[in-house]
Design an enzyme around this catalytic site. Structure first.
Site, mmCIF file in Angstrom:
data_model
loop_
_atom_site.group_PDB
_atom_site.id
_atom_site.type_symbol
_atom_site.label_atom_id
_atom_site.label_comp_id
_atom_site.label_asym_id
_atom_site.label_seq_id
_atom_site.Cartn_x
_atom_site.Cartn_y
_atom_site.Cartn_z
ATOM 1 N N ASN A 154 0.747 -1.264 -0.175
ATOM 2 C CA ASN A 154 0.285 0.033 -0.119
ATOM 3 C C ASN A 154 0.653 1.156 0.032
ATOM 4 O OD1 ASN A 154 0.648 -0.372 2.623
ATOM 5 N ND2 ASN A 154 -1.261 0.617 3.295
ATOM 6 N N GLY A 229 2.930 -5.268 7.531
ATOM 7 C CA GLY A 229 2.003 -6.202 6.712
ATOM 8 C C GLY A 229 0.843 -6.218 7.781
ATOM 9 N N SER A 230 0.339 -7.824 7.358
ATOM 10 C CA SER A 230 -1.028 -8.018 8.252
ATOM 11 C C SER A 230 -0.598 -8.742 9.670
ATOM 12 C CB SER A 230 -1.856 -9.049 7.316
ATOM 13 O OG SER A 230 -0.974 -10.120 7.220
ATOM 14 N N VAL A 233 0.571 -12.582 9.304
ATOM 15 C CA VAL A 233 1.872 -12.850 8.934
ATOM 16 C C VAL A 233 2.801 -12.349 9.800
ATOM 17 C CG1 VAL A 233 3.512 -12.328 6.978
ATOM 18 C CG2 VAL A 233 1.294 -12.735 6.508
ATOM 19 N N GLY A 234 2.617 -11.131 10.434
ATOM 20 C CA GLY A 234 3.622 -10.827 11.260
ATOM 21 C C GLY A 234 3.598 -11.582 12.663
ATOM 22 N N GLU A 463 8.886 2.902 14.056
ATOM 23 C CA GLU A 463 9.757 2.938 12.972
ATOM 24 C C GLU A 463 9.967 4.627 12.762
ATOM 25 O OE1 GLU A 463 9.739 0.860 9.334
ATOM 26 O OE2 GLU A 463 7.565 0.810 9.815
HETATM 27 N N1 NDP Z 1 1.289 -0.292 10.750
HETATM 28 C C1 NDP Z 1 1.673 -0.109 9.555
HETATM 29 O O1 NDP Z 1 2.845 0.644 9.450
HETATM 30 C C2 NDP Z 1 1.335 -0.510 8.134
HETATM 31 C C3 NDP Z 1 0.590 -1.760 8.162
HETATM 32 N N2 NDP Z 1 0.142 -2.326 7.168
HETATM 33 C C4 NDP Z 1 -0.622 -3.357 7.051
HETATM 34 O O2 NDP Z 1 -0.333 -4.235 5.749
HETATM 35 C C5 NDP Z 1 -1.316 -5.129 5.579
HETATM 36 C C6 NDP Z 1 -1.528 -5.015 3.816
HETATM 37 O O3 NDP Z 1 -0.483 -5.448 3.301
HETATM 38 P P1 NDP Z 1 0.019 -6.666 2.863
HETATM 39 O O4 NDP Z 1 0.911 -6.813 1.712
HETATM 40 O O5 NDP Z 1 -1.410 -7.482 2.079
HETATM 41 O O6 NDP Z 1 0.224 -7.592 3.907
HETATM 42 P P2 NDP Z 1 0.966 -8.989 4.158
HETATM 43 O O7 NDP Z 1 0.999 -9.542 5.364
HETATM 44 O O8 NDP Z 1 0.156 -10.119 3.268
HETATM 45 O O9 NDP Z 1 2.205 -8.848 3.435
HETATM 46 C C7 NDP Z 1 3.160 -8.309 3.851
HETATM 47 C C8 NDP Z 1 4.657 -8.829 3.433
HETATM 48 O O10 NDP Z 1 4.893 -9.904 3.928
HETATM 49 C C9 NDP Z 1 5.152 -10.856 2.728
HETATM 50 N N3 NDP Z 1 4.758 -12.266 3.201
HETATM 51 C C10 NDP Z 1 3.743 -12.763 3.303
HETATM 52 N N4 NDP Z 1 3.512 -13.969 3.724
HETATM 53 C C11 NDP Z 1 5.026 -14.139 4.404
HETATM 54 C C12 NDP Z 1 5.521 -15.146 5.148
HETATM 55 N N5 NDP Z 1 4.979 -15.917 5.531
HETATM 56 N N6 NDP Z 1 6.796 -14.959 5.597
HETATM 57 C C13 NDP Z 1 7.330 -13.759 5.242
HETATM 58 N N7 NDP Z 1 6.949 -12.861 4.764
HETATM 59 C C14 NDP Z 1 5.628 -13.009 4.199
HETATM 60 C C15 NDP Z 1 4.210 -10.449 1.719
HETATM 61 O O11 NDP Z 1 4.743 -10.983 0.368
HETATM 62 P P3 NDP Z 1 3.702 -10.934 -0.865
HETATM 63 O O12 NDP Z 1 3.125 -9.868 -0.861
HETATM 64 O O13 NDP Z 1 4.802 -11.192 -1.961
HETATM 65 O O14 NDP Z 1 2.838 -12.191 -0.398
HETATM 66 C C16 NDP Z 1 4.579 -8.994 1.880
HETATM 67 O O15 NDP Z 1 5.757 -8.569 1.267
HETATM 68 C C17 NDP Z 1 -2.718 -4.410 6.259
HETATM 69 O O16 NDP Z 1 -2.936 -5.312 7.272
HETATM 70 C C18 NDP Z 1 -1.938 -3.221 6.697
HETATM 71 O O17 NDP Z 1 -2.694 -2.620 7.824
HETATM 72 C C19 NDP Z 1 0.136 -1.468 6.122
HETATM 73 C C20 NDP Z 1 0.827 -0.282 5.830
HETATM 74 C C21 NDP Z 1 1.540 0.362 6.961
HETATM 75 O O1 AKG Z 2 2.144 8.006 6.892
HETATM 76 C C1 AKG Z 2 2.641 7.776 6.145
HETATM 77 O O2 AKG Z 2 3.320 8.246 5.207
HETATM 78 C C2 AKG Z 2 2.385 6.063 5.621
HETATM 79 C C3 AKG Z 2 1.382 5.579 6.685
HETATM 80 C C4 AKG Z 2 1.195 4.146 6.393
HETATM 81 O O3 AKG Z 2 1.769 3.321 5.962
HETATM 82 C C5 AKG Z 2 -0.293 3.930 6.126
HETATM 83 O O4 AKG Z 2 -1.238 4.777 6.531
HETATM 84 O O5 AKG Z 2 -0.868 2.753 5.731
#
Ligand code: NDP
Ligand code: AKG
Length: 482
Positions: A154, A229-230, A233-234, A463
């Site tokens: 995103n 990420g999600s 996965v985290g 971060e």
């Molecule tokens: N708090 C924050 O700062 C932010 C949080 N987010 C969160 O991110 C999510 C959306 O992003 P999204 O990309 O769908 O999230 P995912 O958790 O699906 O993926 C995040 C990353 O992890 C990789 N990944 C997937 N599975 C694994 C694994 N088993 N081991 C290691 N890496 C893996 C993905 O690869 P691939 O995509 O290639 O599968 C991608 O690069 C939302 O829940 C959102 O809230 C987003 C922005 C900011």
């Molecule tokens: O504040 C930003 O620049 C990015 C924040 C972010 O990752 C989000 O809102 O998903």
């Protein structure tokens, strides 16, 4: 040869562009007939080679002068800013955010490089006297080592920069695994760092899906993982790495509340809900998804929000008339549509939107959805939707609003609109979120202060700003006697 003109993008390992046996293809979510390119999928041996190369590069890079590290990061900033328009168009084509949003993201990435270039020379420890006579203490910061950076789609340019700029500034080597949906813009980052003069093995790019990410974090040579990420996965990554003593930073989702008090400036509050709830097609971890409105102004607020929302233009991300681009992918469309259906089953009232839209180009267009009769038992108010869907709650008073705002396992961002200083300060104190916004949208952050949440939204140091130095450095305390 970097294959940049052929639409084929190799991985970047040990300073070289390495092709792969398999490639994934990305299409423009605003227009599925347009291919963005084909991206090398790293094999397990590519990942292992990257980790080996990083360890070979680490002694030289961590001992490099701060001036050299600063110069390289400043050159990266210069390149980003020189190429800002072209990078923004690519970002918009690949992710689906509007050009205005893409430009803002690229500029923020350039500023982040600039800030961390300065950090390379500011990286400071402390010198203290011991409590014992004749002993001095020298507390210094050292790099952690080889860092795996795993990023979402995103903010596919700024988040990789948020992680790689501090990693490199503080003397670490970094291996980036971007989301498979948005490899093109991550690949440009590798190209920029290569051109800026980052030595081989110091920054590397391994593309591919979840398997590539899993191979990277499970490699025994990794010293730290920074993941955005999600939650699902985290948590899986945490299980894998924490027992091995690997340093971990998780930035996860949000379920961010915005409280509109009866004394708020209504027009500004409505504007913030549009920006925080619907812009970027709601695909932000900081998106406002639970809007809590004082009962006295609830109906007027909903009416004004409906007027503004009806006027929003949803279309091709590169069309300057579009306020909102498409959702990023077919799974996103399915996910968000599923939440809309569940909200209605859970008793929420759909006042607007929530439908797939046909447009001239075939893409994942979706109308922003407004639900009223919000209730914390409804699934849309408990789980992160990650789409342009808001739920409006009616609060009887300030205390009730705060209770609703905090009734979530997440704790990323929270906001209040009010003209009362006292109310704003009380909300700031009571909020369980890591970031609190007063008379501002829940989205939007600066690069020089910590970014991140609490509870299920995060784990480990935040971060950016002071958070980044905590995560990307280790302290060493030396006691020195004559
Ligand atoms: N708090 C924050 O700062 C932010 C949080 N987010 C969160 O991110 C999510 C959306 O992003 P999204 O990309 O769908 O999230 P995912 O958790 O699906 O993926 C995040 C990353 O992890 C990789 N990944 C997937 N599975 C694994 C694994 N088993 N081991 C290691 N890496 C893996 C993905 O690869 P691939 O995509 O290639 O599968 C991608 O690069 C939302 O829940 C959102 O809230 C987003 C922005 C900011
Ligand atoms: O504040 C930003 O620049 C990015 C924040 C972010 O990752 C989000 O809102 O998903």
């Amino acid at each position: 040869m970097d294959s940049s003109t052929s639409g084929i993008r190799p991985n970047y390992i040990n300073g070289e562009w390495r092709p792969a046996e398999a490639y994934s293809e990305r299409r423009n979510p605003s227009d599925l007939s347009e291919s963005i390119g084909r991206f090398a999928m790293a094999s397990p041996s590519d990942v292992a080679d990257a980790v080996t190369a990083a360890h070979q590069a680490l002694p030289g890079w961590s001992a490099e002068t701060p001036q050299k590290r600063q110069d390289i990061l400043n050159r990266a900033a210069d390149i980003v800013i020189r190429r800002k328009d072209e990078l923004a168009v690519l970002l918009s084509r690949e992710e689906g955010k509007t050009l205005v949003e893409a430009k803002a993201e690229v500029m923020k990435a350039g500023e982040t490089f600039r800030y961390f270039a300065g950090e390379a020379v500011r990286m400071a420890g402390a010198s203290l006297r011991s409590v014992r006579a004749g002993v001095d203490i020298d507390m210094r910061r050292e790099p952690v080592g080889v860092m795996a950076l795993i990023t979402p789609w995103n903010f596919p340019f700024s988040i990789p920069v948020w992680k790689s700029a501090p990693a490199l500034a503080y003397g670490n080597c970094a291996i980036l695994k971007p989301a498979d949906l948005t490899n093109a813009i991550a690949w440009e980052l590798a190209k920029i760092l290569h051109e800026a003069g980052v030595p081989p093995g110091v920054f590397q790019l391994v593309m591919g899906g979840a398997e590539t990410g899993a191979a990277l974090v499970s490699d025994q040579g990794i010293d730290g993982v920074s993941f955005t990420g999600s939650g699902a996965v985290g948590r899986r990554i945490a299980k894998d790495v924490v027992d091995r003593g690997v340093r971990l930073q998780l930035e996860l989702g949000g379920k961010n509340p915005l409280y509109v008090a009866s004394d708020a400036d209504m027009a500004k509050a409505v504007d913030a809900v549009i920006k925080g709830g619907f812009y970027s097609t709601g695909q932000r971890c900081t998106a406002s998804s639970r809007i809590i409105v004082d009962a006295a102004i609830h109906e007027r607020f909903v009416e004004e929000l409906l007027v503004r929302t009806r006027a929003l233009r949803i279309g091709h991300a590169l069309d300057p008339k579009s306020d909102i681009g498409p959702l990023a992918s077919a799974p996103q469309l399915q996910r968000v549509s599923g939440f809309v259906a569940e909200a209605e089953q859970d008793g929420a009232e759909r006042r607007y939107g929530g439908d797939r839209l046909d447009r001239e180009t075939q893409g994942y267009f979706f109308s922003p959805a407004i639900f009223t009769r919000g209730d914390m038992r409804q699934i849309i108010n408990r789980e992160e939707v990650f789409g342009p869907v808001i739920s409006i709650f009616k609060a009887q008073d300030f205390d009730a609003a705060v209770r609703i705002a905090n009734a979530t396992e997440y704790g990323l961002s929270a906001g209040i609109f009010t003209s009362s200083h006292a109310k704003a300060r009380a909300f700031m104190r009571a909020s369980t979120a890591g970031m609190v916004m007063v008379n501002l949208p829940t989205v939007g952050s600066d690069y020089h202060v910590p970014f991140g949440g609490r509870g299920a939204s995060a784990y480990g140091p935040k971060e950016m700003g002071l958070g980044a130095v905590e995560f990307f450095t280790e302290t060493k305390t030396a006691y020195i006697a004559d």
